[in-house]
Design a protein around this motif. Structure first.
Motif, PDB file in Angstrom:
ATOM      1  N   VAL A   1    -134.691 -43.747 106.959  1.00  0.00           N
ATOM      2  CA  VAL A   1    -133.524 -43.640 106.071  1.00  0.00           C
ATOM      3  C   VAL A   1    -133.967 -43.261 104.665  1.00  0.00           C
ATOM      4  O   VAL A   1    -133.338 -42.410 104.005  1.00  0.00           O
ATOM      5  CB  VAL A   1    -132.728 -44.959 106.072  1.00  0.00           C
ATOM      6  N   ALA A   2    -135.043 -43.854 104.189  1.00  0.00           N
ATOM      7  CA  ALA A   2    -135.551 -43.505 102.859  1.00  0.00           C
ATOM      8  C   ALA A   2    -135.965 -42.037 102.796  1.00  0.00           C
ATOM      9  O   ALA A   2    -135.705 -41.350 101.794  1.00  0.00           O
ATOM     10  CB  ALA A   2    -136.728 -44.400 102.492  1.00  0.00           C
ATOM     11  N   ALA A   3    -136.586 -41.530 103.850  1.00  0.00           N
ATOM     12  CA  ALA A   3    -136.987 -40.121 103.882  1.00  0.00           C
ATOM     13  C   ALA A   3    -135.781 -39.203 103.874  1.00  0.00           C
ATOM     14  O   ALA A   3    -135.789 -38.136 103.219  1.00  0.00           O
ATOM     15  CB  ALA A   3    -137.847 -39.858 105.115  1.00  0.00           C
ATOM     16  N   ALA A   4    -134.725 -39.582 104.584  1.00  0.00           N
ATOM     17  CA  ALA A   4    -133.508 -38.773 104.581  1.00  0.00           C
ATOM     18  C   ALA A   4    -132.882 -38.741 103.184  1.00  0.00           C
ATOM     19  O   ALA A   4    -132.464 -37.679 102.703  1.00  0.00           O
ATOM     20  CB  ALA A   4    -132.505 -39.327 105.589  1.00  0.00           C
ATOM     21  N   VAL A   5    -132.836 -39.885 102.524  1.00  0.00           N
ATOM     22  CA  VAL A   5    -132.269 -39.944 101.171  1.00  0.00           C
ATOM     23  C   VAL A   5    -133.138 -39.144 100.198  1.00  0.00           C
ATOM     24  O   VAL A   5    -132.625 -38.438  99.314  1.00  0.00           O
ATOM     25  CB  VAL A   5    -132.114 -41.400 100.711  1.00  0.00           C
ATOM     26  N   ASP A   6    -134.442 -39.214 100.350  1.00  0.00           N
ATOM     27  CA  ASP A   6    -135.335 -38.416  99.508  1.00  0.00           C
ATOM     28  C   ASP A   6    -135.066 -36.920  99.694  1.00  0.00           C
ATOM     29  O   ASP A   6    -135.097 -36.141  98.735  1.00  0.00           O
ATOM     30  CB  ASP A   6    -136.795 -38.716  99.833  1.00  0.00           C
ATOM     31  N   ALA A   7    -134.812 -36.515 100.939  1.00  0.00           N
ATOM     32  CA  ALA A   7    -134.580 -35.102 101.225  1.00  0.00           C
ATOM     33  C   ALA A   7    -133.255 -34.614 100.655  1.00  0.00           C
ATOM     34  O   ALA A   7    -133.147 -33.471 100.179  1.00  0.00           O
ATOM     35  CB  ALA A   7    -134.612 -34.858 102.732  1.00  0.00           C
ATOM     36  N   PHE A   8    -132.221 -35.470 100.693  1.00  0.00           N
ATOM     37  CA  PHE A   8    -130.880 -35.039 100.308  1.00  0.00           C
ATOM     38  C   PHE A   8    -130.471 -35.489  98.909  1.00  0.00           C
ATOM     39  O   PHE A   8    -129.555 -34.926  98.317  1.00  0.00           O
ATOM     40  CB  PHE A   8    -129.850 -35.601 101.298  1.00  0.00           C
ATOM     41  N   GLY A   9    -131.102 -36.549  98.417  1.00  0.00           N
ATOM     42  CA  GLY A   9    -130.692 -37.106  97.137  1.00  0.00           C
ATOM     43  C   GLY A   9    -129.452 -37.981  97.239  1.00  0.00           C
ATOM     44  O   GLY A   9    -128.937 -38.465  96.222  1.00  0.00           O
TER      45      GLY A   9
ATOM     46  N   SER B   1    -139.708 -48.848 110.746  1.00  0.00           N
ATOM     47  CA  SER B   1    -139.476 -47.455 111.110  1.00  0.00           C
ATOM     48  C   SER B   1    -138.112 -46.982 110.631  1.00  0.00           C
ATOM     49  O   SER B   1    -137.970 -45.871 110.100  1.00  0.00           O
ATOM     50  CB  SER B   1    -139.574 -47.296 112.631  1.00  0.00           C
ATOM     51  N   VAL B   2    -137.098 -47.824 110.780  1.00  0.00           N
ATOM     52  CA  VAL B   2    -135.743 -47.475 110.337  1.00  0.00           C
ATOM     53  C   VAL B   2    -135.702 -47.291 108.832  1.00  0.00           C
ATOM     54  O   VAL B   2    -135.170 -46.291 108.320  1.00  0.00           O
ATOM     55  CB  VAL B   2    -134.747 -48.560 110.783  1.00  0.00           C
ATOM     56  N   ARG B   3    -136.241 -48.238 108.105  1.00  0.00           N
ATOM     57  CA  ARG B   3    -136.187 -48.154 106.643  1.00  0.00           C
ATOM     58  C   ARG B   3    -136.932 -46.925 106.123  1.00  0.00           C
ATOM     59  O   ARG B   3    -136.479 -46.253 105.190  1.00  0.00           O
ATOM     60  CB  ARG B   3    -136.743 -49.433 106.023  1.00  0.00           C
ATOM     61  N   ALA B   4    -138.064 -46.601 106.736  1.00  0.00           N
ATOM     62  CA  ALA B   4    -138.827 -45.425 106.317  1.00  0.00           C
ATOM     63  C   ALA B   4    -138.046 -44.147 106.601  1.00  0.00           C
ATOM     64  O   ALA B   4    -138.024 -43.222 105.769  1.00  0.00           O
ATOM     65  CB  ALA B   4    -140.173 -45.393 107.026  1.00  0.00           C
TER      66      ALA B   4
END
Length: 259
Positions: free
Chosen positions: A66-74, A61-64
């Motif tokens: 954090v990955a979604a946040a990075v995808d959103a912000f770049g 859940s954590v990795r997903a």
């Protein structure tokens, strides 16, 4: 205080849906940062950042999240490890299951989020991690043994991570609040036999005679993540009305001496 240097920076705040986390999220956004809220109940998404369901006790859940946040912000520049749970009881009263739950969320939760974020933080020109610690890490409080141990671990974790990652340009610090007026504290008060007396006791043990506000803690976090604090690493910043360091006379004692 304005922090224009946070403009364009991207942050994740765990436990950002309520209490201290919500205040931190609001402060970061007001300072120009884009913020992803990671929480079991994250609330609605905003144009300046997603609201992501995240269980810090679960690594997938954590990795997903954090990955979604990075995808959103770049990018990812700031991590605020704020998610946590409380626990009451002595070492005799606290069960193994309660110990595991508190440590899973309060300590390993911060570990999981930091671990997932580090590859992205290494690419940031202004990387910072802040853990929400507690006065309980440095001051013995009654009936808080598991919670206190978890926050003592967070303080040690802060200093160890700061030593490990400062050379990579990643600053790690923690903020140590006293008793903060949050929904969790309000629930504790509501469950007390005499809520008014319990509130009076909580106020009295802090030298400034009141509860700390979530906004005061958020202001400290804002400083620690700001590039203006670029020489601040491995530090605990106390927001406790002097509880850690001050030993004031009780007001009635001072009055009697003056008379």
């Amino acid at each position: 205080m304005q922090h224009p240097e946070l403009d364009g920076l991207a942050a994740v705040v765990t436990g950002g849906g309520s209490g201290i986390g919500r205040a931190v999220t609001a402060a970061l956004r007001a300072a120009g940062a884009r913020v992803a809220v990671l929480d079991l109940n994250p609330g609605p998404a905003r144009p300046d950042g997603p609201a992501l369901n995240c269980d810090v006790a679960d690594d997938d859940s954590v990795r997903a999240a954090v990955a979604a946040a990075v995808d959103a912000f770049g990018r990812l520049d700031i991590v605020v490890n704020n998610a946590g749970i409380g626990a009451q009881g002595t070492v005799e009263e606290t069960t193994d299951a309660e110990w595991r739950q508190v440590l899973e969320v309060n300590v390993l939760g911060a570990v999981r989020v930091s671990r997932a974020a580090l590859p992205h933080l290494r690419r940031s020109p202004a990387a910072a991690i802040v853990h929400t610690c507690s006065i309980a890490a440095t001051t013995g409080l009654p009936n808080r043994v598991a919670y206190s141990a978890s926050k003592g671990a967070i303080l040690a974790l802060t200093r160890a991570m700061a030593a490990d990652h400062l050379a990579e340009g990643i600053r790690v610090n923690c903020v140590n609040p006293g008793t903060v007026d949050t929904p969790w504290v309000q629930r504790l008060l509501a469950a007390a036999d005499d809520p008014a007396a319990e509130l009076a006791a909580l106020r009295a043990r802090q030298p400034h005679r009141r509860l700390v506000t979530a906004e005061e803690v958020a202001a400290a976090v804002l400083y620690l993540v700001s590039p203006r604090a670029s020489s601040t690493a491995g530090t605990m910043l106390e927001v406790d009305g002097g509880m850690h360091s001050l030993r004031l006379r009780a007001p009635e004692t001072v009055e009697s001496i003056e008379r």
